[in-house]
Design an enzyme around this catalytic site. Structure first.
Site, PDB file in Angstrom:
ATOM      1  N   LEU A   6      14.419  12.680 -33.162  1.00  0.00           N
ATOM      2  CA  LEU A   6      13.334  12.415 -34.102  1.00  0.00           C
ATOM      3  C   LEU A   6      12.806  11.003 -33.871  1.00  0.00           C
ATOM      4  O   LEU A   6      13.543  10.025 -34.015  1.00  0.00           O
ATOM      5  CB  LEU A   6      13.829  12.594 -35.537  1.00  0.00           C
ATOM      6  CG  LEU A   6      14.484  13.955 -35.846  1.00  0.00           C
ATOM      7  CD1 LEU A   6      14.777  14.077 -37.330  1.00  0.00           C
ATOM      8  CD2 LEU A   6      13.611  15.106 -35.365  1.00  0.00           C
ATOM      9  N   ARG A  13       7.917  -1.827 -41.547  1.00  0.00           N
ATOM     10  CA  ARG A  13       8.583  -3.128 -41.666  1.00  0.00           C
ATOM     11  C   ARG A  13       8.690  -3.858 -40.330  1.00  0.00           C
ATOM     12  O   ARG A  13       9.022  -5.044 -40.296  1.00  0.00           O
ATOM     13  CB  ARG A  13       9.974  -2.940 -42.271  1.00  0.00           C
ATOM     14  CG  ARG A  13       9.943  -2.537 -43.744  1.00  0.00           C
ATOM     15  CD  ARG A  13      11.297  -2.040 -44.216  1.00  0.00           C
ATOM     16  NE  ARG A  13      12.343  -3.020 -44.006  1.00  0.00           N
ATOM     17  CZ  ARG A  13      13.651  -2.758 -44.067  1.00  0.00           C
ATOM     18  NH1 ARG A  13      14.044  -1.512 -44.320  1.00  0.00           N
ATOM     19  NH2 ARG A  13      14.536  -3.696 -43.868  1.00  0.00           N
ATOM     20  N   THR A  77      12.390  14.405 -42.463  1.00  0.00           N
ATOM     21  CA  THR A  77      13.226  14.766 -41.321  1.00  0.00           C
ATOM     22  C   THR A  77      13.317  16.273 -41.112  1.00  0.00           C
ATOM     23  O   THR A  77      13.335  16.753 -39.979  1.00  0.00           O
ATOM     24  CB  THR A  77      14.628  14.186 -41.500  1.00  0.00           C
ATOM     25  OG1 THR A  77      15.137  14.567 -42.797  1.00  0.00           O
ATOM     26  CG2 THR A  77      14.610  12.663 -41.403  1.00  0.00           C
ATOM     27  N   TYR A  98      18.321  10.385 -33.530  1.00  0.00           N
ATOM     28  CA  TYR A  98      17.211   9.587 -34.054  1.00  0.00           C
ATOM     29  C   TYR A  98      16.812   8.529 -33.037  1.00  0.00           C
ATOM     30  O   TYR A  98      17.652   7.808 -32.502  1.00  0.00           O
ATOM     31  CB  TYR A  98      17.597   8.942 -35.388  1.00  0.00           C
ATOM     32  CG  TYR A  98      17.801   9.982 -36.466  1.00  0.00           C
ATOM     33  CD1 TYR A  98      16.778  10.321 -37.338  1.00  0.00           C
ATOM     34  CD2 TYR A  98      19.012  10.673 -36.560  1.00  0.00           C
ATOM     35  CE1 TYR A  98      16.953  11.313 -38.294  1.00  0.00           C
ATOM     36  CE2 TYR A  98      19.198  11.668 -37.508  1.00  0.00           C
ATOM     37  CZ  TYR A  98      18.163  11.978 -38.370  1.00  0.00           C
ATOM     38  OH  TYR A  98      18.326  12.973 -39.300  1.00  0.00           O
ATOM     39  N   ARG A 328      11.422 -15.070  -4.727  1.00  0.00           N
ATOM     40  CA  ARG A 328      10.482 -14.052  -5.160  1.00  0.00           C
ATOM     41  C   ARG A 328      10.712 -12.742  -4.412  1.00  0.00           C
ATOM     42  O   ARG A 328      11.504 -12.681  -3.473  1.00  0.00           O
ATOM     43  CB  ARG A 328       9.058 -14.573  -4.974  1.00  0.00           C
ATOM     44  CG  ARG A 328       8.705 -15.711  -5.943  1.00  0.00           C
ATOM     45  CD  ARG A 328       7.384 -16.356  -5.590  1.00  0.00           C
ATOM     46  NE  ARG A 328       6.289 -15.381  -5.570  1.00  0.00           N
ATOM     47  CZ  ARG A 328       5.076 -15.645  -5.076  1.00  0.00           C
ATOM     48  NH1 ARG A 328       4.824 -16.846  -4.561  1.00  0.00           N
ATOM     49  NH2 ARG A 328       4.135 -14.729  -5.098  1.00  0.00           N
ATOM     50  N   ALA A 418       7.831 -34.988  11.644  1.00  0.00           N
ATOM     51  CA  ALA A 418       7.396 -35.099  10.250  1.00  0.00           C
ATOM     52  C   ALA A 418       5.880 -35.213  10.180  1.00  0.00           C
ATOM     53  O   ALA A 418       5.253 -35.879  10.995  1.00  0.00           O
ATOM     54  CB  ALA A 418       8.059 -36.303   9.588  1.00  0.00           C
TER      55      ALA A 418
END
Length: 452
Positions: A6, A13, A77, A98, A328, A418
């Site tokens: 269900l 709320r 219900t 439920y 990533r 560099a």
């Protein structure tokens, strides 16, 4: 057996436009927890009754083994189970669950199913110190005779501490017939599923009960406060299971697993780490504080230092990552690879014993073994429309502040001085330098701020 879940309630709320059963607990919707538990029982049919939120619920959970029945309007219900009647096979019992009660274990449900057999009604009950708001289990001589809802209960009935969880198993043919006899003549004006208990008693169908291993297995979610409480219960259960398997947790109250976390022995996890999706941490690895790891594999003995983000990546054995590193999707690191602070790696393969210790970006690259990538080095892999690949062969040394403009290849054993901007392939075994000539300007003076 049949299983009906269900999941039609609005959840006022929750103070949210999202249907209550789709609010996440441990990274997945409340309803998904219930569906997964139901599937573990291998039902003949599995039906979700939805309502509030329209088609969002079936769209999000659509699967070949799920049937959906819409309850509109929502009239209680009993009325909800009626909507699923067409999906229920008469020859097997029906279990009612439920969608907002996510932590019920399969073991507790199996005890309930065993109590019911094929011809009895069985109810999952629990004793609460404060039963306010729950339907009371009324017994006569130890036998269950009815369930009385809070608003309809007498003073004596309200004193009963054994309450109905709402979860029950019933013979399907009886259940369908009982549902047609329900009345909404009660304080709520709803069709209560619990009224079938009185029907069973009247017909001489035995009414049994079973209890869960813990009270929290029956707790539902009606507010964000309750959702947060169940989240902590669930996470503590996960933490306890990890501890039992030999994982060291700096603080079991400060770990969040939002998916599946598999750990070998002697793994150490510091505080405030979040694991999402499917994560595997092999034996002897350590995870520093405040890391977020999603759909990743951490190799044996690897060290993930604090504040790292790792997503859809694999880290080889004995590697050292971080602190403050980001791996990533598509990152594959070999054994003993060092990725240091403020280094980002994306869609790249880095072979064993290579390192990028400071302030670097390695994207869309294939990096060989024993490569040193200096501080401030980046692969320039994107021209604004397309991605290109950089290949760095074994034993390459790349000096600090270099830019490798893809597509480009650095040959085996090459050295880049560099500050080099590499736009052509660097030959194997040679020093390649690309920089402006250094000059000292005679007679130059630094500007002085003029007085007003």
């Amino acid at each position: 057996m049949n299983i009906v879940i269900l999941a039609a309630g609005m959840g006022k709320r929750m103070q949210s436009s999202l249907p209550k059963v789709l609010h996440p607990l441990a990274g997945k919707p409340l309803l998904s927890h219930v569906v997964d538990t139901a599937r573990s029982l291998k039902p003949t049919s599995l039906c979700v009754v939805y309502g509030h939120g329209g088609e969002v619920v079936p769209q999000q959970l659509a699967a070949d083994d799920l049937a959906f029945a819409k309850q509109e309007p929502q009239l209680g219900t009993g009325h909800a189970v009626m909507q699923a009647a067409a999906h229920l096979k008469d020859g097997v019992p029906t279990l009612v669950l439920y969608g907002d009660v996510p932590l019920t274990s399969a073991a507790s449900l199996q005890r309930l199913i065993d109590s019911a057999g094929n011809d009895k009604l069985a109810i999952l009950t629990v004793e609460l110190d404060d039963p306010t708001g729950y339907g009371r289990i009324v017994r006569n001589g130890g036998e269950i005779v009815k369930i009385v809802e809070q608003k309809d209960a007498s003073e004596a009935e309200r004193a009963i501490r054994e309450v109905n969880s709402g979860i029950l198993v019933a013979p399907t043919a009886h259940l369908k017939r009982w549902l047609t006899t329900l009345s909404n003549d009660n304080a709520q004006g709803e069709y209560y599923l619990t009224d079938i208990v009185a029907r069973a008693v009247a017909e001489g169908v035995p009414v049994k009960s079973a209890q869960p291993a813990a009270v929290w297995e029956t707790l539902g979610v009606n507010s964000k406060v309750q959702l947060a409480e169940l989240e902590r219960i669930h996470q503590r259960n996960v933490a306890n299971a990890l501890l039992e398997r030999g994982v060291t947790l700096a603080d079991p109250a400060r770990i969040d697993v939002r998916g599946s976390l598999t750990c070998g022995r002697d793994v150490t996890i510091d505080v405030n780490c979040v694991f999402e999706g499917t994560v595997e941490v092999e034996e002897g690895a350590s995870i520093g504080a405040n890391c977020v790891i999603r759909n990743a594999k951490i190799g044996r003995g690897a060290q993930i230092k604090p504040f790292c983000h790792i997503e859809e990546a694999s880290v080889g054995a004995a590697s050292q990552i971080g602190p403050y590193a980001r791996l990533r999707p598509g990152t594959e690191l070999g054994d003993d690879v060092h990725i240091g602070n403020f280094v980002e790696v994306k869609n790249s393969q880095i072979a064993a014993h290579s390192k990028a210790n400071h302030l670097a970006y390695v994207g869309d690259a294939t990096v060989g073994a024993r490569v040193n990538i200096g501080a401030g080095t980046i692969t320039c892999n994107y021209d604004g429309a397309n991605k290109f690949r950089t290949v760095i062969e074994d034993d390459v040394f790349i000096g600090s502040d270099s830019q490798l403009v893809a597509p480009v290849r650095v040959g085996k054993g090459a050295t880049l001085g560099a500050g080099t901007t590499l736009t052509k392939d660097a030959p194997e075994g040679k020093l390649t330098v690309s920089r402006a000539k250094q000059m000292a300007i005679e007679g130059w003076q630094r500007p002085v701020k003029q007085k007003k």
